[in-house]
Design an enzyme around this catalytic site. Structure first.
Site, PDB file in Angstrom:
ATOM      1  N   TYR A 174       0.838  -1.210   0.000  1.00 50.66           N
ATOM      2  CA  TYR A 174       0.000   0.000   0.000  1.00 50.66           C
ATOM      3  C   TYR A 174       0.875   1.265   0.000  1.00 50.66           C
ATOM      4  CZ  TYR A 174      -3.687  -3.258   1.470  1.00 50.66           C
ATOM      5  OH  TYR A 174      -4.557  -4.314   1.564  1.00 50.66           O
TER       6      TYR A 174
ATOM      7  N   HIS B 206       0.446 -11.645   2.547  1.00 51.91           N
ATOM      8  CA  HIS B 206      -0.573 -10.910   1.778  1.00 51.91           C
ATOM      9  C   HIS B 206      -1.313 -11.815   0.794  1.00 51.91           C
ATOM     10  CE1 HIS B 206      -1.520  -6.604   0.186  1.00 51.91           C
ATOM     11  NE2 HIS B 206      -2.546  -7.411   0.002  1.00 51.91           N
TER      12      HIS B 206
HETATM   13  N1  LIG Z   1      -5.693  -8.616   1.792  1.00 48.70           N
HETATM   14  C1  LIG Z   1      -6.045  -8.188   0.593  1.00 48.70           C
HETATM   15  O1  LIG Z   1      -5.714  -8.807  -0.430  1.00 48.70           O
HETATM   16  C2  LIG Z   1      -6.862  -6.971   0.469  1.00 48.70           C
HETATM   17  C3  LIG Z   1      -7.048  -6.157   1.558  1.00 48.70           C
HETATM   18  N2  LIG Z   1      -7.806  -5.001   1.466  1.00 48.70           N
HETATM   19  C4  LIG Z   1      -8.003  -4.204   2.702  1.00 48.70           C
HETATM   20  O2  LIG Z   1      -9.408  -4.030   2.903  1.00 48.70           O
HETATM   21  C5  LIG Z   1      -9.676  -2.636   3.066  1.00 48.70           C
HETATM   22  C6  LIG Z   1     -11.080  -2.288   2.629  1.00 48.70           C
HETATM   23  O3  LIG Z   1     -11.288  -2.642   1.276  1.00 48.70           O
HETATM   24  P1  LIG Z   1     -11.416  -1.568   0.095  1.00 48.70           P
HETATM   25  O4  LIG Z   1     -10.964  -2.237  -1.144  1.00 48.70           O
HETATM   26  O5  LIG Z   1     -10.755  -0.319   0.503  1.00 48.70           O
HETATM   27  O6  LIG Z   1     -12.984  -1.386  -0.089  1.00 48.70           O
HETATM   28  P2  LIG Z   1     -14.258  -1.089   0.838  1.00 48.70           P
HETATM   29  O7  LIG Z   1     -15.230  -2.167   0.563  1.00 48.70           O
HETATM   30  O8  LIG Z   1     -13.861  -0.804   2.233  1.00 48.70           O
HETATM   31  O9  LIG Z   1     -14.829   0.215   0.164  1.00 48.70           O
HETATM   32  C7  LIG Z   1     -14.139   1.443   0.190  1.00 48.70           C
HETATM   33  C8  LIG Z   1     -14.929   2.452  -0.658  1.00 48.70           C
HETATM   34  O10 LIG Z   1     -16.221   2.649  -0.076  1.00 48.70           O
HETATM   35  C9  LIG Z   1     -16.409   4.023   0.194  1.00 48.70           C
HETATM   36  N3  LIG Z   1     -17.162   4.123   1.452  1.00 48.70           N
HETATM   37  C10 LIG Z   1     -16.717   3.793   2.690  1.00 48.70           C
HETATM   38  N4  LIG Z   1     -17.669   4.010   3.612  1.00 48.70           N
HETATM   39  C11 LIG Z   1     -18.746   4.487   2.948  1.00 48.70           C
HETATM   40  C12 LIG Z   1     -20.043   4.922   3.348  1.00 48.70           C
HETATM   41  N5  LIG Z   1     -20.408   4.878   4.627  1.00 48.70           N
HETATM   42  N6  LIG Z   1     -20.890   5.361   2.392  1.00 48.70           N
HETATM   43  C13 LIG Z   1     -20.527   5.395   1.089  1.00 48.70           C
HETATM   44  N7  LIG Z   1     -19.319   5.013   0.654  1.00 48.70           N
HETATM   45  C14 LIG Z   1     -18.434   4.558   1.565  1.00 48.70           C
HETATM   46  C15 LIG Z   1     -15.030   4.635   0.277  1.00 48.70           C
HETATM   47  O11 LIG Z   1     -15.045   5.984  -0.125  1.00 48.70           O
HETATM   48  P3  LIG Z   1     -14.439   7.187   0.786  1.00 48.70           P
HETATM   49  O12 LIG Z   1     -13.055   6.790   1.208  1.00 48.70           O
HETATM   50  O13 LIG Z   1     -14.473   8.339  -0.150  1.00 48.70           O
HETATM   51  O14 LIG Z   1     -15.376   7.346   1.956  1.00 48.70           O
HETATM   52  C16 LIG Z   1     -14.262   3.790  -0.749  1.00 48.70           C
HETATM   53  O15 LIG Z   1     -14.491   4.285  -2.054  1.00 48.70           O
HETATM   54  C17 LIG Z   1      -8.574  -1.972   2.247  1.00 48.70           C
HETATM   55  O16 LIG Z   1      -8.464  -0.597   2.518  1.00 48.70           O
HETATM   56  C18 LIG Z   1      -7.393  -2.812   2.645  1.00 48.70           C
HETATM   57  O17 LIG Z   1      -6.924  -2.412   3.909  1.00 48.70           O
HETATM   58  C19 LIG Z   1      -8.423  -4.667   0.291  1.00 48.70           C
HETATM   59  C20 LIG Z   1      -8.252  -5.447  -0.843  1.00 48.70           C
HETATM   60  C21 LIG Z   1      -7.456  -6.653  -0.838  1.00 48.70           C
HETATM   61  O1  LIG Z   2      -5.487  -4.193  -1.668  1.00 46.65           O
HETATM   62  C1  LIG Z   2      -4.906  -5.273  -1.515  1.00 46.65           C
HETATM   63  O2  LIG Z   2      -4.509  -5.689  -0.426  1.00 46.65           O
HETATM   64  C2  LIG Z   2      -4.690  -6.124  -2.669  1.00 46.65           C
HETATM   65  O3  LIG Z   2      -4.154  -7.195  -2.568  1.00 46.65           O
HETATM   66  C3  LIG Z   2      -5.206  -5.602  -3.959  1.00 46.65           C
HETATM   67  O4  LIG Z   2      -4.208  -5.476  -4.873  1.00 46.65           O
HETATM   68  C4  LIG Z   2      -6.234  -6.550  -4.441  1.00 46.65           C
HETATM   69  O5  LIG Z   2      -5.604  -7.711  -4.833  1.00 46.65           O
HETATM   70  C5  LIG Z   2      -6.962  -5.991  -5.558  1.00 46.65           C
HETATM   71  O6  LIG Z   2      -7.097  -4.806  -5.679  1.00 46.65           O
HETATM   72  C6  LIG Z   2      -7.574  -6.938  -6.499  1.00 46.65           C
HETATM   73  O7  LIG Z   2      -8.239  -6.219  -7.477  1.00 46.65           O
END
Ligand SMILES: NC(=O)C1=CN([C@@H]2O[C@H](COP(=O)(O)OP(=O)(O)OC[C@H]3O[C@@H](n4cnc5c(N)ncnc54)[C@H](OP(=O)(O)O)[C@@H]3O)[C@@H](O)[C@H]2O)C=CC1
Ligand SMILES: O=C(O)C(=O)[C@@H](O)[C@H](O)C(=O)CO
Length: 276
Positions: free
Chosen positions: A51, A108
């Protein structure tokens, strides 16, 4: 400030039922957003080498003045799998975070074609022995991969952080987790604000409880025994997302939301997706 209830992990750690995702939160705005999440009651922070924001997370933690109350997560990237590589990766993460401990350390992605996740996990266990890591866990692991890890190291990961939202409820994997004492963490719990929040079934459930669609979805996660880690850069939404423990969905409502299942949204199949 919202008080987020906790559960106990298989290693005895007290762990929040809801945490904060930090993907894309970088720079001064990122520090401010993470700091505001802490002020609003979040105690579990999710970061990763990939990240590019460990410095920002560490800075927000230091500024909070409550470092000992926080669980800081980071993750070993695919390109640093391997025993020595992981030891090195952990020290580099600690330097960037500016902290003396990674509270929750995850692999990860398993990257099965590289086939080095078992030795990666062994290094994490040794880092835990040395006190540099609190809890050891994984992300994006399948049941077969978890079984191999447990069989070959004798240690059950405390957490498996996986894609989970109403379109992909992970029923079978959650049942495996429950039978092995592994806590599920839901990544992209809001399906990244896709059309999910406009689904009629979610609107109906939200309206029945006088809450927002986002709150209904996040409560669904917690009632299924998973810790969602929603990301929001907006303080008002951070409060909304954390304020989900004052109402309870009925079993029928939980089932109705799970009925939206249609599969993974972004093609991140752990058996084939390789993320370096
Ligand atoms: N281990 C892995 O492989 C992965 C881990 N992750 C982790 O999971 C976390 C969360 O997943 P992420 O992909 O960010 O997606 P989320 O499902 O948490 O969605 C985030 C989006 O939703 C919006 N949002 C948040 N709260 C609200 C609300 N109350 N009303 C309307 N819109 C809202 C945010 O906008 P805004 O910020 O503008 O409010 C942003 O655009 C990541 O940040 C990361 O830490 C994610 C992907 C892969
Ligand atoms: O956000 C994370 O932690 C990820 O691993 C992302 O790269 C995730 O794999 C993703 O965005 C898939 O579309």
């Amino acid at each position: 400030m919202v008080t987020i209830p906790t559960v106990t992990l298989n290693d005895g750690t007290t762990f929040p039922q809801l945490g904060f995702g930090t993907y894309k939160l970088t720079g001064d705005d990122g520090i401010a957003a993470i700091g505001s999440a802490i002020e609003n009651g979040y105690r579990l922070l999710d970061s990763a080498v990939n990240y590019g924001n460990e410095q920002e997370v560490g800075e927000a933690v230091r500024r909070s003045g409550i470092r000992d109350e926080l669980i800081v997560t980071t993750k070993v990237p695919g390109r640093e799998h391997g025993y020595e590589e992981t030891i090195h990766s952990a020290h580099a993460s600690l330097d960037r975070l500016g902290l003396d401990r990674i509270d929750l350390y995850l692999i990860h992605w398993p990257n099965p074609s590289v086939d080095r996740y078992v030795e990666t996990f062994r290094a994490m266990i040794d880092l835990r022995e040395k006190g540099l890591v609190g809890s050891v866990g994984v992300s994006n692991f399948t049941e077969a991969m978890l079984t191999r890890l447990i069989d070959e190291t004798g240690v059950t990961p405390a957490v498996n952080q996986v894609e989970m939202h109403p379109y992909f409820p992970q029923q079978a994997l959650r049942a495996f987790h429950a039978s092995h004492g592994i806590r599920t963490e839901s990544w992209s719990p809001l399906a990244r604000r896709s059309e999910l929040l406009s689904e009629q079934v979610i609107a109906d459930v939200a309206s029945a409880h006088g809450v927002t669609p986002t709150q209904a979805v996040l409560r669904w996660h917690t009632q299924l025994g998973s810790t969602p880690i929603p990301k929001s850069a907006t303080p008002e939404r951070q409060v909304e997302n954390a304020d989900i423990f004052g109402f309870t969905l009925t079993d029928d409502e939980v089932r109705a939301i799970s009925g939206l299942e249609r599969g993974r949204l972004w093609g991140g199949d752990p058996d084939t997706h390789e993320e370096m």
